[in-house]
Design an enzyme around this catalytic site. Structure first.
Site, mmCIF file in Angstrom:
data_model
loop_
_atom_site.group_PDB
_atom_site.id
_atom_site.type_symbol
_atom_site.label_atom_id
_atom_site.label_comp_id
_atom_site.label_asym_id
_atom_site.label_seq_id
_atom_site.Cartn_x
_atom_site.Cartn_y
_atom_site.Cartn_z
ATOM 1 N N PRO A 373 0.679 -0.953 0.033
ATOM 2 C CA PRO A 373 -0.090 -0.147 0.073
ATOM 3 C C PRO A 373 0.896 1.089 0.002
ATOM 4 C CG PRO A 373 0.175 -1.140 2.167
ATOM 5 C CD PRO A 373 0.654 -2.113 1.376
ATOM 6 N N VAL A 376 4.219 2.817 2.561
ATOM 7 C CA VAL A 376 5.044 1.822 3.757
ATOM 8 C C VAL A 376 6.618 1.976 3.070
ATOM 9 C CG1 VAL A 376 3.223 0.359 3.521
ATOM 10 C CG2 VAL A 376 4.608 0.179 1.697
ATOM 11 N N SER A 698 -14.351 -12.608 -0.474
ATOM 12 C CA SER A 698 -13.979 -12.776 1.071
ATOM 13 C C SER A 698 -15.115 -12.197 1.892
ATOM 14 C CB SER A 698 -12.576 -12.131 1.143
ATOM 15 O OG SER A 698 -12.853 -10.766 0.835
ATOM 16 N N LYS A 741 -5.601 -7.599 6.438
ATOM 17 C CA LYS A 741 -6.936 -7.648 7.136
ATOM 18 C C LYS A 741 -6.671 -7.729 8.569
ATOM 19 C CE LYS A 741 -9.110 -9.866 3.001
ATOM 20 N NZ LYS A 741 -9.850 -11.030 2.495
#
Length: 797
Positions: A373, A376, A698, A741
């Protein structure tokens, strides 16, 4: 004498407003009439005595007001009229008498004026005769300067003896502004009129003389260029005979080629182009094209390399200084340097003469791809790698690149052709073994000019990039010693063949503890320095940093965290700068953070969102890291068992919802749901943030849990989040992005995380503090997930 002494005119005439045009008495003037008001004035004149009042308007409006017209104008007679197919009218008017409008009235599209003639005296005096003679001399001068003027004009002017008629004729023919012509019309003194026309004619003659001078100069320059060419050819022949001559441009190029120590194949191409250049004249259009090509060939650092730092321990220290964590990347770079070091020890052979490189640099560099992402540290990590291995760093931004020529260059046949970005980057680096950062490789897109991804296939293929061929240079370029590092936010948009050529290293989001360490070690000191502060003046306490992380940022990286720390530093800098005394010490505490950053921006809203039955907490993977989403389900009475899906759900997500509904209906009794729960009801499933498209399998377990929750009328546990794909038989299948997640769930205060049992090995990648804060529950079926999220089953009635 007067221009029209015996004629009388009506006191009221239709008005024709003129834009940038003045009609003079005693002259004929063609006019194009298009505006409705003007057409009405012409029609009124033609239906009567053909007389009309012609007045200059002060504006460019299509329908001017009476106060926007000049009061002094000309009474004219329409001599000819022709109607065009377009509806416009072309007329020829004869100016009869200067007149003044005492009043002008307007109604609808009609404009009328009450006019009175303004007679003009044309007495012949010595001064008038002198001006007339001067005008005739100026006209002769103008005719001699311009071949475009008709010679018949000389005879026409010579036959005019009336000074007033001559003034008005010349004023209508000369290129003058409408305002200047109007002044001549309004002027009562004949001598002043003659003087104004003479001045205008003098300006016109000056322009003609300047035009002729420019044309003569241009012709002379062309003649001089030809003469210079012949003289240079003669001088060259004399120098060849004498064996003398100064140091020429060609000799300078040959010296550069000799000093550059080019590979044999490159040197042959350069010499061939210099030979072509020598046979050309500098005036040839191709001369500069060849010269530019030679410059590019010599600018590529064919035989220049930098010495790698082959100490893995020292390289690791450099990487640790610049970045916290990111152990996978650091280990991969250390491994690369260790292999290079062992290879150099094993071989004591002299440098490779064919390639011009030492054995140290003859090892092919890895081709890495950092995926993660934003924020970072992917791009800055490339700079640190270059510093760690002691190489030059070049960044190539690929975001939005649509043209293959951006990578391979343009062919020399095109005007303004240049090499592609790869060759330009080599020139910028000044060495053949730099670190190339191919930034945002996932943002490359194909256009009608070609697919840049296809060009990158050769660049990033270790078996081919030793002979990369740029379209402009048309020479093999060895890229095998370049350390390529690509960055991307996601891999879905990267060409599969391109993906196969790169070594993928995932950079997941940071935990709260990692962000805290990064802020203390890097972000806070950097922002204090950038804002003119020192650690002796400003201290940001650890609880304050934690509060900024949790309540003012919600991201996987640290970019916005640094932005907020910078905002705090700027507020303090403003207070220090506003004080005349020595700065006192500023301590930023957790309680004082809102004083600098304002109200809290992000709240942990899980408990509020799941406070009613039918709402379940799920987690999703996005380009910017993990995120928490809420799935809502409601039963609607008086329905027909329809399934309503809202929230911009993609096809895969819609199919997951249908599969969940089918399984729950088939297993209603086992799940503690009345078998007739769906009878006479519609089921509505909504995923909030409706403006954001969502897709993927998901969320299947989350949607099934929300449906069971609303059917049981039982709230889902507020400290539980879940992920997993559900099948028609109720099995929970594995999904991706478990690390992202889990980090997102932890940011929202989730304590229990339900995930597919087949994803349990992914938990090993989670940091220890995440395992300490959260309990992970692997499940294989929906029933196992419901035991955790809806622990108390309601018995079906």
């Amino acid at each position: 004498m007067a221009s029209e002494p015996a004629r009388t005119y009506p006191s009221e005439l239709p008005v024709l407003a003129l834009r940038q045009t003045v009609v003079f008495p005693l002259t004929l003037q063609p006019l194009a009439v298009n505006r409705p008001m003007s057409v009405d004035a012409v029609n009124r004149a033609l239906s009567g005595d053909r007389l009309i009042f012609l007045a200059l308007q002060n504006s460019d409006k299509d329908e001017p007001e009476p106060n926007e017209l000049r009061t002094v104008g000309t009474i004219g007679a329409i001599r000819q009229m022709a109607k065009m197919p377009t509806g416009a009218i072309h007329i020829i008017v004869e100016g009869l008498q200067r007149a003044k409008a005492d009043t002008i009235t307007k109604s609808a599209v009609t404009m009328l004026a009450v006019v009175r003639p303004l007679p003009e005296a044309a007495a012949r005096t010595i001064e008038v005769d002198a001006y007339l003679r001067r005008l005739h001399e100026l006209i002769d001068r103008a005719l001699s300067l311009s071949s475009g003027l008709s010679q018949e004009l000389r005879g026409l002017v010579a036959g005019i003896d009336d000074p007033l008629r001559l003034v008005y004729l010349l004023a209508s023919l000369l290129d003058m502004k409408a305002e200047e012509k109007q002044k001549i019309l309004e002027e009562d003194n004949l001598t002043a009129k003659l003087e104004a026309v003479a001045a205008a004619l003098g300006r016109e003659i000056t322009l003609l003389e300047m035009k002729n001078k420019i044309e003569s100069t241009a012709q002379q320059e062309m003649t001089d260029a030809q003469r210079e060419y012949y003289l240079r050819q003669q001088l060259k022949a004399i120098q060849d005979e004498l064996g003398e001559g100064e140091k020429t441009e060609i000799q300078e190029l040959r010296k550069r080629i000799a000093d550059a120590k080019l590979p044999e194949a490159v040197a042959k191409v350069a010499e061939r182009e210099v030979d072509r250049l020598e046979r050309m004249t500098p005036a040839s259009p191709e001369y500069q094209m060849i010269r530019t090509y030679i410059d590019w060939v010599l600018d590529v650092p064919w035989s220049t390399t930098t010495d790698d730092r082959l100490d893995p321990i020292a390289a690791r220290e450099v990487l640790d200084q610049d970045h916290y964590d990111l152990d996978k990347v650091k280990e991969r770079i250390v491994e690369y340097l260790a292999v290079q070091k062992l290879k150099s020890r094993q071989s004591a052979a002299p440098p490779d003469v064919a390639s011009g490189l030492s054995r140290t640099t003859a090892i092919k560099g890895p081709i890495l791809c950092f995926v993660g992402p934003p924020g970072v540290g992917k791009t800055s990590l490339g700079q640190s790698i270059a510093r760690a291995v002691n190489r030059k760093f070049v960044r190539i931004s690929l975001g939005g690149v649509r043209d293959e020529a951006e990578i391979r260059g343009h062919r020399r046949t095109y005007i303004g052709a240049i090499p592609g970005r790869i060759v330009q980057a080599l020139k910028q680096a000044g060495a053949m073994n730099p670190v190339f950062m191919l930034d945002e490789i996932d943002k490359v897109s194909a256009g009608f000019q070609g697919d840049p991804s296809a060009a990158l296939l050769e660049v990033l293929d270790p078996s081919q990039n030793h002979a990369f061929r740029d379209h402009y240079l048309e020479i093999n370029i060895d890229l095998s010693h370049v350390l390529f590092i690509a960055t991307a936010n996601q891999l879905g948009t990267v060409h599969p063949a391109l993906l196969d050529r790169m070594e993928i290293i995932s950079l997941s989001g940071y935990t709260e503890e990692e962000k805290l360490h990064i802020a203390k070690r890097y972000l806070v000191p950097r922002q204090l320095e950038e804002n003119g502060l020192s650690p002796e003046v400003v201290t940001i306490e650890e609880p304050a940093i934690r509060r900024i992380i949790n309540e003012y940022t919600r991201e996987a990286g640290v970019r916005n965290l640094e932005r907020q720390i910078g905002a705090v530093a700027r507020k303090i800098a403003a207070r220090v700068a506003a004080s005349d005394v020595a700065p006192s010490r500023f301590v930023v505490t957790a309680a004082s953070v809102p004083d600098y950053l304002g109200p809290v921006k992000f709240h942990r809203e899980v408990a509020f969102r799941v406070s009613r039955p039918g709402v379940a907490t799920g987690v999703a993977w996005t380009e910017v890291g993990g995120d928490v989403l809420f799935v809502e389900a409601r039963l609607l009475p008086s329905g027909h068992q329809n399934l309503i899906l809202t929230g911009q759900l993609g096809n895969v997500m819609q199919e997951s919802a249908r599969a969940a509904v089918s399984h729950i209906r088939a297993q209603a009794a086992e799940l503690g749901i009345p078998t007739d729960a769906f009878d006479g009801h519609d089921l509505h499933i909504h995923v909030p943030a409706g403006a954001i498209p969502k897709d993927g399998p998901s969320a299947g377990v989350t949607m099934a849990t929300a449906i069971v929750s609303v059917l049981r009328n039982q709230k889902v546990r507020e400290d539980v989040a879940m992920t997993g794909e559900i099948t028609l038989s109720g099995l929970v299948l594995p999904v991706g992005g478990i690390r992202e997640k889990a980090l997102a769930a932890r940011r929202f205060g989730i304590k229990e995380f339900i995930l597919p049992a087949l994803n349990e090995p992914d938990l090993a990648e989670l940091p220890p503090e995440v395992h300490a804060d959260m309990h992970f529950v692997p499940v294989a079926t929906l029933e196992e997930a419901l035991k955790v999220s809806l622990p108390q089953k309601v018995t079906a009635s």
